[in-house]
Design an enzyme around this catalytic site. Structure first.
Site, PDB file in Angstrom:
ATOM      1  N   CYS A  33       0.590  -0.996   0.021  1.00  0.00           N
ATOM      2  CA  CYS A  33       0.024  -0.116   0.133  1.00  0.00           C
ATOM      3  C   CYS A  33       0.952   1.403   0.089  1.00  0.00           C
ATOM      4  CB  CYS A  33      -0.741  -0.067   1.122  1.00  0.00           C
ATOM      5  SG  CYS A  33      -2.378  -1.157   1.108  1.00  0.00           S
ATOM      6  N   ILE A  34       0.583   2.297  -0.712  1.00  0.00           N
ATOM      7  CA  ILE A  34       1.184   3.396  -1.028  1.00  0.00           C
ATOM      8  C   ILE A  34       0.804   4.288   0.045  1.00  0.00           C
ATOM      9  CG2 ILE A  34       1.845   5.319  -2.453  1.00  0.00           C
ATOM     10  CD1 ILE A  34       0.982   3.239  -4.631  1.00  0.00           C
TER      11      ILE A  34
END
Length: 110
Positions: A109-110
């Site tokens: 996940c960014i």
């Protein structure tokens, strides 16, 4: 930024995830949800409890694809799809739901 839960200050990281995962409680989840502008329904709790069980079993927060598949297996096809999960957690079912569930940010996940 600390999170105040029932008179206790819980430490969070710069993105708002709990630093100490053992401090998670349902009242903490309600406070975390407030920071995300979410009001938790029974459907939210179902996903949150699912994530906590998943994490306890595998020691990892699932990325959204894994989460969708696993929820589909356990809770049924109508809940195991990203449309349903994004309706519950508009800022990303894995990222936002994991934060409220008191889990670390999912890998990928960014």
């Amino acid at each position: 930024m600390p999170l105040d839960v029932e008179g206790k200050s819980l430490e969070t990281d710069e993105e708002g995830y709990l630093v100490d995962l053992t401090e998670w409680t349902e009242p903490a989840a309600l406070e975390l949800a407030k920071t995300e502008n979410l009001e938790l329904t029974e459907s939210h709790w179902e996903v949150i409890h699912f994530l906590r069980e998943y994490y306890n079993e595998f020691q990892i927060a699932p990325a959204v694809r894994v989460l969708t598949k696993a929820i589909g297996k356990k809770l049924g096809k109508e809940k195991g799809n990203s449309k349903y999960l994004y309706e519950l957690f508009p800022y990303g079912p894995a990222k936002q739901a994991c934060k409220i569930a008191g889990l670390p940010k999912p890998t990928g996940c960014i």
